[in-house]
Motif scaffolding. Sequence first.
Motif, short mmCIF file in Angstrom:
data_model
loop_
_atom_site.label_atom_id
_atom_site.label_comp_id
_atom_site.label_asym_id
_atom_site.label_seq_id
_atom_site.Cartn_x
_atom_site.Cartn_y
_atom_site.Cartn_z
N PHE A 2 -7.28 12.96 -2.91
CA PHE A 2 -6.71 14.19 -2.34
C PHE A 2 -7.73 15.32 -2.33
O PHE A 2 -7.66 16.21 -1.49
N PRO A 48 -7.09 9.23 0.44
CA PRO A 48 -6.06 8.44 -0.22
C PRO A 48 -5.90 7.08 0.46
O PRO A 48 -6.15 6.95 1.65
N GLY A 49 -5.50 6.09 -0.31
CA GLY A 49 -5.31 4.77 0.28
C GLY A 49 -4.43 3.92 -0.61
O GLY A 49 -4.22 4.23 -1.78
N SER A 50 -3.94 2.84 -0.04
CA SER A 50 -2.98 2.02 -0.77
C SER A 50 -3.66 1.10 -1.78
O SER A 50 -2.99 0.34 -2.46
N ARG A 63 -5.05 2.38 -4.24
CA ARG A 63 -4.80 3.12 -5.49
C ARG A 63 -3.35 3.58 -5.49
O ARG A 63 -2.97 4.42 -4.67
N PHE A 83 3.40 10.27 -9.62
CA PHE A 83 3.29 11.71 -9.83
C PHE A 83 4.22 12.19 -10.94
O PHE A 83 5.18 11.52 -11.29
N PHE A 137 11.31 9.42 -1.64
CA PHE A 137 11.79 10.03 -0.40
C PHE A 137 13.32 10.08 -0.47
O PHE A 137 13.96 9.03 -0.49
N PHE A 157 8.28 1.19 1.30
CA PHE A 157 7.56 2.13 2.17
C PHE A 157 6.08 1.74 2.39
O PHE A 157 5.63 1.66 3.53
N MET A 166 4.18 0.63 5.89
CA MET A 166 2.99 1.30 6.42
C MET A 166 1.88 0.29 6.67
O MET A 166 1.07 0.44 7.57
N ARG A 176 1.85 13.66 -0.08
CA ARG A 176 0.78 12.99 -0.84
C ARG A 176 1.18 11.56 -1.19
O ARG A 176 0.37 10.63 -1.09
N ALA A 182 3.17 9.63 0.45
CA ALA A 182 3.10 8.80 1.65
C ALA A 182 1.66 8.43 1.99
O ALA A 182 1.37 7.31 2.38
N ARG A 183 0.75 9.39 1.80
CA ARG A 183 -0.67 9.12 2.06
C ARG A 183 -1.20 8.02 1.15
O ARG A 183 -1.92 7.13 1.59
N CYS A 184 -0.82 8.11 -0.13
CA CYS A 184 -1.27 7.09 -1.08
C CYS A 184 -0.72 5.73 -0.73
O CYS A 184 -1.29 4.71 -1.09
N ALA A 241 0.13 5.72 4.63
CA ALA A 241 0.70 6.20 5.89
C ALA A 241 -0.38 6.86 6.75
O ALA A 241 -1.11 7.72 6.28
#
Lengths: 292, 338
Positions: free
Chosen positions: A67, A85-87, A89, A93, A99, A110, A114, B233, B235-237, B240
Amino acid sequence: MTMAVAEAQTNKGFIDVRDLGVTFGANDNKVVAVENVSLNVQPGEFVSLIGPSGCGKSTLLSIVAGFVKPTLGEAKLDGKAITKPGSDRGVVFQQYSLFPWLSVRKNVEFGLKMAGVDQSKRNTTARALLDLAGLLSFENHYPDQLSGGMKQRIGIVRALATSPQVLLMDEPFGALDTQTRVVMQEILTNIWQQFKISVLFITHDIEESIFLSDRIYVMTARPGRIKAEIKVPLPRPRRAEMTDTPEFMNLVQELKGLIREESLAAMAPEIKDRGLSGFGMKVGPKGVGEIF
Amino acid sequence: MGSMASAKIVALPMVDKHSDPEPAVAAVKPVAVEVSAAETATSANAPIAASEFPVPEPEVVPRVSLTQVLRNLLAKVTRDRIITAALACISIGALFLFWYLGTKYRFEFYIRFKNVPTPYEVYQQLTQVGLSNKYLFNIAISVRRILMGFFIAMAIGVPLGLAIGKYQRVRDLFMPVVEVLRPIPAIAWVPMSIMLWPNNEASIVYITFIGAFFPILLNTIHGVHSLDGVLIRAARCLGASEFRLFLNVILPGSLPHIFTGLAVGMGVAWVSLIAAEMISGQFGVGYFTWEAYSLVDYPAIVLGMITIGFLGLACSGIIRMVGSLLMPWLAFAPGGKR
């Protein structure tokens, strides 16, 4: 495919942070959040980052998550520089980040959606993960129908759904009550042992960090630097009873000493600046009465 | 039931197959603290076998206690509802009574009931003239104008609002012109609209559009801004892309505010439409009402007013219904249960 991922997992997930520095703002109101930090997480290792509030531990995690871009130095995952950011990692939080418009199962799905995984496969994986979290019976509920502990459990398995190499956790149990927290810690160690995944865990809770970690980095007050690195020699699997052993107590004492120094250092300027007004009262030219 | 627990381990995508399955069984145990006691028992008794079970069976959870709670709740609500309905009747009844008495005794105290038709006269108007083709045709015309203006406003307002809310540069480009045009009421557009558009119909639809557009746009922007950053954030991780982020996070996340905008926009659209029909119109309920005044047909005025009220009510009712169908989660949101 799932097995291939599991195979690859065993020696992946190496986080390497070198000489990292982060500065916010420009010229006059420049704030050095993190300075000269080097740390690493070995594949499959559970590492905690502990320090006083405002010491930049969350900033550090944001960099590894992608981020925030570091001002100096670099952060690498398996030898590749982290830029966004990526999946690969998974991030959990502190705030509940499910969501609210998706059902519990759709939330877990989710990341797979994606990634373009088809519906039936998503469903299978999500249900298996929810079962692991003990929440399969809530798959069709909405997050707002669940308790804080349940939400965070779903947050964890949602982050795991895309088969990340590392799990980054930013005080994930900070908002939970003590009882739930203890249960969550045990659940987390169990999940971690099954998944053989590297974890970078941020907390300000000393007992929590010892109970969970293989290694603990202690950070200084702002600007955040690494003050100490402590190995936790306690055997696995960890059990709640271990917190009463002398080894555990000694570690707590050692860490308490380290943290206390830093907490005082972090608070010192505030206490000095505010003086008497440090108790929430506003002292104006006319005295304390001004607020009335 | 026993083999089910072992299936939990096998089905996971990234479980290391070399790992001892024992801790997996242990993993389920503490979880059950928040679930039912029955589940704990089945998990604990699970034998350690690595058989192939792709999906864990759906667990049937006893919902008896939940329905019990609901039933209790319902009993409470019906009593509340009776009072609510009674008060609603009193409220509407008082209005009619005031109207009836006012017209019966021809009140004259600053406001004058001299020419006001009685409720019965209006009812007669409805039964005689009301259901004539002319009346229904006027309603149809108004509804068509509303729908056209409103849907164009929605089709432009929502995507533009999402883009303005999300991108600083789009905001910088569009917001100045929005801020300049927004304070101009839709009715003030009437003369300009007649000049701008080739025919009367288009100009009225345009005025309706203007009325609906700004509330929809501004509420959509507000919806994007009030979206919790941690969701973006997260969703980005989870991988997306920008487009998917829009479709799967920003749009559903702003939906509650978008619907507020649609409801407000629909209200303003009706105000604008009626005014436009009265001033420049041919046909439509606004025109019907104004024509009745010109022809000194007093009962028709009131009939027109009531018609407008009902149409407005129906439109906002439909929006609210679509909203609750599209956003079932809001029923559980904090403060969402009214």
